[in-house]
Structure formats: C-alpha cells, structure tokens
Design a protein around this motif. Structure first.
Motif, PDB file in Angstrom:
ATOM      1  N   ILE A 329      -4.932  -8.977  15.748  1.00 15.54           N
ATOM      2  CA  ILE A 329      -4.446  -8.250  14.573  1.00 15.54           C
ATOM      3  C   ILE A 329      -3.837  -6.932  15.042  1.00 15.54           C
ATOM      4  N   THR A 330      -2.594  -6.673  14.627  1.00 18.58           N
ATOM      5  CA  THR A 330      -1.905  -5.430  15.002  1.00 18.58           C
ATOM      6  C   THR A 330      -1.420  -4.702  13.749  1.00 18.58           C
ATOM      7  N   PHE A 331      -1.328  -3.376  13.861  1.00 16.85           N
ATOM      8  CA  PHE A 331      -0.846  -2.518  12.780  1.00 16.85           C
ATOM      9  C   PHE A 331       0.493  -1.905  13.159  1.00 16.85           C
ATOM     10  N   ASP A 332       1.385  -1.790  12.186  1.00 14.65           N
ATOM     11  CA  ASP A 332       2.657  -1.083  12.365  1.00 14.65           C
ATOM     12  C   ASP A 332       2.840  -0.195  11.139  1.00 14.65           C
ATOM     13  N   ILE A 333       2.487   1.101  11.267  1.00 16.90           N
ATOM     14  CA  ILE A 333       2.482   2.026  10.133  1.00 16.90           C
ATOM     15  C   ILE A 333       3.690   2.951  10.237  1.00 16.90           C
ATOM     16  N   GLU A 367      -2.369 -14.843  15.344  1.00 21.83           N
ATOM     17  CA  GLU A 367      -1.900 -13.462  15.319  1.00 21.83           C
ATOM     18  C   GLU A 367      -1.529 -13.076  13.881  1.00 21.83           C
ATOM     19  N   VAL A 368      -1.828 -11.830  13.554  1.00 17.91           N
ATOM     20  CA  VAL A 368      -1.469 -11.272  12.253  1.00 17.91           C
ATOM     21  C   VAL A 368      -0.917  -9.873  12.482  1.00 17.91           C
ATOM     22  N   LYS A 369       0.212  -9.587  11.819  1.00 19.38           N
ATOM     23  CA  LYS A 369       0.807  -8.248  11.925  1.00 19.38           C
ATOM     24  C   LYS A 369       0.805  -7.614  10.542  1.00 19.38           C
ATOM     25  N   ILE A 370       0.264  -6.397  10.481  1.00 22.46           N
ATOM     26  CA  ILE A 370       0.172  -5.661   9.211  1.00 22.46           C
ATOM     27  C   ILE A 370       1.135  -4.478   9.292  1.00 22.46           C
ATOM     28  N   THR A 371       2.100  -4.441   8.365  1.00 19.82           N
ATOM     29  CA  THR A 371       3.095  -3.363   8.328  1.00 19.82           C
ATOM     30  C   THR A 371       2.896  -2.564   7.039  1.00 19.82           C
ATOM     31  N   ILE A 372       2.849  -1.244   7.170  1.00 22.44           N
ATOM     32  CA  ILE A 372       2.642  -0.362   6.022  1.00 22.44           C
ATOM     33  C   ILE A 372       3.743   0.692   6.006  1.00 22.44           C
ATOM     34  N   GLY A 373       4.381   0.872   4.855  1.00 24.72           N
ATOM     35  CA  GLY A 373       5.439   1.876   4.702  1.00 24.72           C
ATOM     36  C   GLY A 373       5.680   2.176   3.241  1.00 24.72           C
ATOM     37  N   GLY A 374       6.812   2.826   2.970  1.00 22.81           N
ATOM     38  CA  GLY A 374       7.135   3.174   1.588  1.00 22.81           C
ATOM     39  C   GLY A 374       7.654   4.585   1.483  1.00 22.81           C
ATOM     40  N   ASN A 375       7.576   5.177   0.294  1.00 21.40           N
ATOM     41  CA  ASN A 375       8.012   6.556   0.069  1.00 21.40           C
ATOM     42  C   ASN A 375       7.039   7.237  -0.879  1.00 21.40           C
TER      43      ASN A 375
END
Length: 441
Positions: A329-333, A367-375
């Motif tokens: 599991i990976t994070f991409d913030i 594998e799981v990729k978690i992406t977090i973003g926004g405004n």
C-alpha cells in the motif's frame, strides 16, 4: 381579556361608575339646594320639626360625598388592576372598598344604595374560582344587610331624602320621586346587562380554553406519534450505523487475517520463521480489530483515530493491514486539508479501510495506491488497486455504506474497473454543500 365581549365589559364597567357618579351628584345637589332654599325661605324651624336630626351644612354634605366617591373610584381601580398574587392586598382593597361604600351611603343620608352594585360589580370583575356564584350572592346579601343595618342605626341621626322632598308641592314631589325611581331602575338595568355580558364572556373564555385544550391534546398526540416514529427512525439509523461500523472494522480485520493466514499456509513448511513473524502480525491485527469493534459498539471512533493525529492514524491503519495481508500500500498526497471535522475524518478513514478490504477480498490485489488531493473547496481521494476488477460492478454492503457515509457529508463517490478497481470519493470542505454532483475526473 381581548375579545369584543371583554371590551364591552370594560366600557360598561366604566360607564357604570360614570352613571352612579352622575346620580350621586344629582341627589347631593338636590339635598344641598333644598337645604339652602329652606334656609333662605325662613322655613328652617318647620323643617326641623319634621326631622329627628340636625342637618350638616350643604358644603359639608357636598365635599364629604365627593371625597367618598373619589376614594371609591381610586380603591376600585386598584382592586381591579392589582396583581392577585400579592398576598392579602387584593382582599384588603376589597374590604376598603366596602368600608368606603358605607361611608358614601352615610354621606348621602342613605338616600341611594345603588353604589352597592358598584362594589359587587368590582368583585365579579376580578373574582375567579369555584363556587363563584354562591360567594357573589353572599357578598351582595351581606352588603345590603349592612346598608339596612346602617339605615336602622342612623335613621335617628340623619335626614331622610323624603324629608327634603316634602319641602316641595305634591306635583314636584311626584316628579322627584319618579326620577329617583328611574335612577334606581336604570342602575339595575346596567348592572344586569353587565352581569349578562360578564357571564357570557366567562362562558366564552371557558369554551375557548376547552378548545385550546383539545388542540393541545391533539398536538400532544401528534407529538407522541412523531416521537415514536422518530425513535423508530433513530433505532433504524443506529442499527445501520452499527452494521456499517462492524462491517468496516470486523470485515476489514478478518479480511487481513484471512489473507495473512493464506500466506502462512504457503510459507509454513518453507520458511517457519517467516510464518511465525507473520502470525504475530496477524495476532496484532486481530486484537486491533476486536478493539475497533468494541469501540464501534460503544459509538466511539476507531482506536487509532482516538490516539493518533488523523494522518498518522491513516498511515498506521494501512501499515497494519499491509503487514497482516501482505498487500503493498502506497500513499501519494498532493494536498491535505488541515481543518477536517471529526465526521469528515471518520468517513475518510472508513472509505480507505473499505477499499483496502474490497481490494484484498474481491480483487485479490497485491498493490494499492491511495492518492489524495483537491483544493480549498473539496478533498478528492482516489484508491486504485491492481486486482482482477470486474465487468459489471454490483453494489454490495460495503459500497452501499460508502454511499451513505458520503451522502451525510454531501459528497460523491464513483467507481469503475480499469486494470484493477478504482474508487474516487469527493468530500466538500468548510461546510460547502454546493458540490458538483456530476464531477468526474
């Protein structure tokens, strides 16, 4: 009292006082003028021979009567307007009014007892309670007995009205006595009219109170029905909440445990030491799952959310699940909101937790990729795995609860299969509910 009858009653009460004041003024003026005529006509001696008391001066009669009636007006006004809750004051004012009434009768030489009806009217205006009619009748009889007693007591000490009338000729006497009787009759008519209006108003007031009580009872019944319905709705929501919590916590934990045990079965004979370490991780994940279930039942947040800052709680949850299930599991913030509310944190936590569980259980992802973003207006979370995916997504328990959780925050969720399975959730920030429901990246 604000209805028409109440206004009529108030105005009749005022006019009742005005009328009695007018009659008292006429009678007093008559006695004073007659007494002056007797003095001027040199007939005082013959007049005194007909009476049993010495007359007081005309000015004394006039001012005593005027002051007594003025005192009756003032005391009667305060009796009608004073707060009934003030101890003894209400009763003291009424007793004072009765005493002043007797003094007024005495100053009029007991020639007019219509003022007694004024006192009774005042009592009726304010008195409320059980046995009202009996008390009013008793007071009226008592007042008239007092008046008659005074007549008997003072009849040798006053000059009767008839003595003044006897000064005039027979025709004038008839007119004067007729006018006096008219005064009495009109006063009685006013009192009876006042009494009828007062009784009517009391009856309408009771009817209005009865209707209000019926409406209140009807409203209470509706409220009771609404309370029962609200309780049932609350129970349903609580059952759904507990179901979601148990599904998210227990399902998440058990899925990781099953995946870890599957790995242990593979490595048991080949690498016992690795299997032992894996079993320790599985044991730790099971204990955490039990803790989360207990806290969910107690309406508390997951254990990590209680003890750690939100980002650390997310990292810890994904790390524990990765270790127990063997899934990477990976994070991409890209950006992160620092002012998330507790309910927003709970939803984000549960969404990521559910996606990891589904990726492992249904997609068999590695594998799981978690992406977090926004405004500043919304936060976007994308969870993508490399699992098997599916041609047609069926909304199960987990996805349905994910929808429900996001709807509570006015958020949206989209999911599709593309070389695995992808879930995209969007959550409004800062109470902004005007989110584009059709957002699609």
């Amino acid at each position: 009292m604000t209805n028409k009858n109440s206004i009529v009653i108030t105005e009749t009460h005022k006019f009742f006082y005005i009328y009695n004041g007018f009659v008292i003024f006429i009678l007093t003026a008559f006695m004073c003028l007659t007494q002056n005529k007797i003095n001027q006509s040199m007939m005082a001696r013959s007049f005194l021979e007909k009476v049993s008391a010495l007359p007081v001066s005309s000015s004394e009669i006039f001012f005593t009567t005027a002051l007594s009636f003025a005192a009756l007006l003032v005391v009667g006004y305060f009796y009608r307007e004073v707060d009934k809750n003030i101890p003894y004051l209400h009763h003291l004012l009424f007793i004072s009014e009765v005493v002043i009434c007797m003094l007024l009768l005495r100053s009029l030489n007991l020639s007019y007892d219509g003022v007694i009806l004024l006192v009774v009217a005042d009592l009726m205006y304010r008195y409320e309670g059980r046995h009202q009619e009996y008390i009013l009748l008793l007071v009226m009889i008592t007042l008239y007995l007092i008046a008659n007693y005074n007549i008997a007591l003072f009849q040798t000490k006053i000059i009767s009205f008839e003595a003044y009338v006897s000064y005039y000729n027979a025709e004038t006497q008839a007119i004067i006595l007729a006018l006096k009787n008219i005064f009495y009759s009109v006063n009685t008519v006013f009192f009876v009219f006042y009494l009828v209006m007062l009784i009517k108003n009391k009856h309408e007031e009771k009817e209005r109170i009865r209707l209000l009580n019926e409406k209140l009872e009807e409203a209470n019944q509706r409220l009771r029905a609404y309370a029962i319905e609200a309780e049932q709705i609350a129970e349903t929501r609580e059952r759904n909440r507990l179901a979601r919590e148990i599904h998210d916590t227990l399902g998440h934990a058990l899925t990781g445990i099953v995946a870890g045990l599957d790995a242990c079965m593979v490595t048991l004979n080949v690498a016992p030491e690795v299997t032992k370490k894996q079993l320790q991780k599985i044991r730790f994940a099971a204990k955490k799952g039990i803790t989360d279930v207990r806290r969910s039942v107690k309406k508390l947040r997951p254990d990590d959310l209680e003890k750690l800052p939100f980002q650390e709680a997310l990292m810890q949850m994904t790390k524990d699940y990765s270790e127990s299930s063997g899934m990477k599991i990976t994070f991409d913030i890209f950006s992160w909101a620092d002012n998330l509310r507790q309910d927003q944190e709970d939803v984000i936590y549960r969404i990521i937790q559910e996606c990891l569980t589904n990726a492992n259980r249904h997609g068999h992802a590695t594998e799981v990729k978690i992406t977090i973003g926004g405004n500043e207006k919304y936060l976007i979370i994308v969870i993508a795995d490399n699992g098997e995916g599916c041609d047609e997504v069926e909304q199960g328990f987990g996805l349905r609860h994910m929808h429900e959780r996001l709807e509570l925050l006015h958020g949206t969720v989209h999911y599709w299969s593309d070389a695995g399975f992808i879930v995209e959730a969007m959550i409004p920030l800062n109470g902004d509910e005007d989110v584009d429901k059709n957002f699609d990246s």
